[in-house]
Design a protein around this motif. Structure first.
Motif, PDB file in Angstrom:
ATOM      1  N   ASP A 163       0.459 -44.459 -13.449  1.00 14.93           N
ATOM      2  CA  ASP A 163      -0.145 -44.280 -12.130  1.00 14.93           C
ATOM      3  C   ASP A 163      -1.133 -43.116 -12.117  1.00 14.93           C
ATOM      4  N   ALA A 164      -0.731 -41.997 -12.730  1.00 14.85           N
ATOM      5  CA  ALA A 164      -1.615 -40.835 -12.783  1.00 14.85           C
ATOM      6  C   ALA A 164      -2.850 -41.137 -13.634  1.00 14.85           C
ATOM      7  N   LEU A 165      -2.643 -41.869 -14.718  1.00 13.58           N
ATOM      8  CA  LEU A 165      -3.751 -42.256 -15.595  1.00 13.58           C
ATOM      9  C   LEU A 165      -4.769 -43.095 -14.841  1.00 13.58           C
ATOM     10  N   ILE A 166      -4.284 -44.080 -14.115  1.00 11.90           N
ATOM     11  CA  ILE A 166      -5.163 -44.971 -13.362  1.00 11.90           C
ATOM     12  C   ILE A 166      -5.920 -44.205 -12.276  1.00 11.90           C
ATOM     13  N   GLU A 167      -5.231 -43.287 -11.594  1.00 16.85           N
ATOM     14  CA  GLU A 167      -5.868 -42.509 -10.536  1.00 16.85           C
ATOM     15  C   GLU A 167      -7.021 -41.673 -11.088  1.00 16.85           C
ATOM     16  N   LYS A 168      -6.793 -41.022 -12.223  1.00 21.03           N
ATOM     17  CA  LYS A 168      -7.853 -40.215 -12.837  1.00 21.03           C
ATOM     18  C   LYS A 168      -9.029 -41.090 -13.272  1.00 21.03           C
ATOM     19  N   MET A 169      -8.713 -42.261 -13.803  1.00 19.06           N
ATOM     20  CA  MET A 169      -9.772 -43.173 -14.234  1.00 19.06           C
ATOM     21  C   MET A 169     -10.634 -43.596 -13.051  1.00 19.06           C
ATOM     22  N   HIS A 170     -10.002 -43.896 -11.930  1.00 23.18           N
ATOM     23  CA  HIS A 170     -10.747 -44.279 -10.729  1.00 23.18           C
ATOM     24  C   HIS A 170     -11.627 -43.133 -10.235  1.00 23.18           C
ATOM     25  N   GLN A 171     -11.099 -41.907 -10.286  1.00 25.13           N
ATOM     26  CA  GLN A 171     -11.874 -40.746  -9.855  1.00 25.13           C
ATOM     27  C   GLN A 171     -13.128 -40.576 -10.717  1.00 25.13           C
ATOM     28  N   LEU A 172     -12.978 -40.766 -12.019  1.00 29.06           N
ATOM     29  CA  LEU A 172     -14.114 -40.643 -12.928  1.00 29.06           C
ATOM     30  C   LEU A 172     -15.130 -41.752 -12.702  1.00 29.06           C
ATOM     31  N   LYS A 173     -14.642 -42.959 -12.502  1.00 22.38           N
ATOM     32  CA  LYS A 173     -15.534 -44.103 -12.321  1.00 22.38           C
ATOM     33  C   LYS A 173     -16.339 -44.009 -11.014  1.00 22.38           C
ATOM     34  N   LYS A 174     -15.786 -43.311 -10.030  1.00 22.75           N
ATOM     35  CA  LYS A 174     -16.510 -43.134  -8.768  1.00 22.75           C
ATOM     36  C   LYS A 174     -17.811 -42.366  -8.973  1.00 22.75           C
ATOM     37  N   THR A 175     -17.836 -41.531 -10.005  1.00 20.17           N
ATOM     38  CA  THR A 175     -19.044 -40.749 -10.288  1.00 20.17           C
ATOM     39  C   THR A 175     -20.020 -41.499 -11.186  1.00 20.17           C
ATOM     40  N   GLY A 176     -19.625 -42.679 -11.642  1.00 12.99           N
ATOM     41  CA  GLY A 176     -20.496 -43.479 -12.496  1.00 12.99           C
ATOM     42  C   GLY A 176     -20.130 -43.450 -13.966  1.00 12.99           C
TER      43      GLY A 176
END
Length: 284
Positions: A163-176
């Protein structure tokens, strides 16, 4: 004791002089690595990533250790020590910093500004509380176009705090920033894991590419992974391409991105820029 712990529960290990020698060697390397960080002995090399026409579409950053006495040391020798000692976090931050600095330089050239740069990230580094903010700070500091930066994680990372891994990935992807899963096929992640992870690209492990044209099972796996990537809307890159036959077969199986010695060995940034600038215009 450490040997027994490393082997798991209910195991026995007896002292051997070779164990002491190995421990001393590892301890010395850890000490040398701390010095290497302070004295900036690490060097980044870059390996080409190409499309099915052999045109360069990006690079992967690969760290080397320029030891003052032993010469250039491969990451396969010192990265495990970094992982065990916790040094992987500061070493990884240096790699990411240098990668962003290099990428910002490429962006100054019209012929190179389209290139993506892939950077391997350790699970210990990725799961640091401030990892996302650190990445964003570096992107801002060097003026990097975030859609040109690709962070590579390994398949085994999906078995930690998912869950934490996925959340961080989404945060990074939001920036492109894009996310790649490296060494795919060597771990134990199920398709359900892959379905949950916001991954942009799958990098199939070189071990499957090695026996193409020889091992029918490997060929089936390579074909299947290409179809999996397509069905999930992910790009798929084949690592470890070393021959024209492998390149040809992979294209036949539907692959569009490739990396390996067939296209060139890792090189310094200066060498790559010099070589790239000499490529005919149609290759740019």
């Amino acid at each position: 004791m450490y040997e027994a712990k490393k082997r798991g529960r209910n195991s026995l290990r007896f002292f051997d002089p070779e164990m002491q020698a190995s421990l001393e060697k590892r301890s010395q390397m850890e000490s040398d690595l701390r010095i290497a960080l302070k004295k900036k002995q690490f060097v980044l090399y870059f390996q080409k990533q190409v499309d099915n026409e052999g045109r360069i579409i990006g690079m992967e950053a690969l760290v080397r250790w320029a030891h003052p006495e032993r010469g250039m040391i491969s990451p396969s020798e010192f990265i495990p020590v970094c992982e065990d000692s916790g040094l992987i976090v500061p070493v990884g931050h240096w790699i990411l910093t240098e990668s962003c600095r290099t990428l910002s330089q490429w962006q100054q050239h019209d012929s190179m500004k389209h290139l993506k740069l892939a950077v391997n990230i350790s699970i210990k580094e990725f799961m640091q509380d401030d990892f996302v903010s650190q990445v964003n700070l570096l992107v801002d500091e060097y003026g990097v176009h975030s859609d040109r930066l690709e962070l590579e994680i390994t398949e085994s990372m999906a078995h930690d705090d998912l869950d934490a891994l996925i959340e961080k990935m989404h945060q990074l992807k939001k920036t492109g920033i894009s996310i790649a899963m490296d060494d795919f096929g060597t771990g134990y992640s199920s398709l359900s894991y892959l379905k949950k992870l916001p991954v942009d690209i799958i990098k199939i492990d070189r071990s499957f590419v090695d026996d193409l044209g020889v091992n029918a099972n490997n060929e089936s796996i390579v074909k299947t992974i290409a179809k999996v990537g397509e069905s999930f809307g992910m790009d798929v890159l084949a690592e470890g391409v070393e021959t024209e036959e492998q390149f040809r077969l992979l294209i036949e199986y539907g692959y569009k991105q490739f990396q390996g010695y067939y296209f060139g060995k890792p090189m310094t940034a200066d060498k790559f820029e010099e070589e790239f600038q000499s490529i005919p215009r149609r290759e740019k």
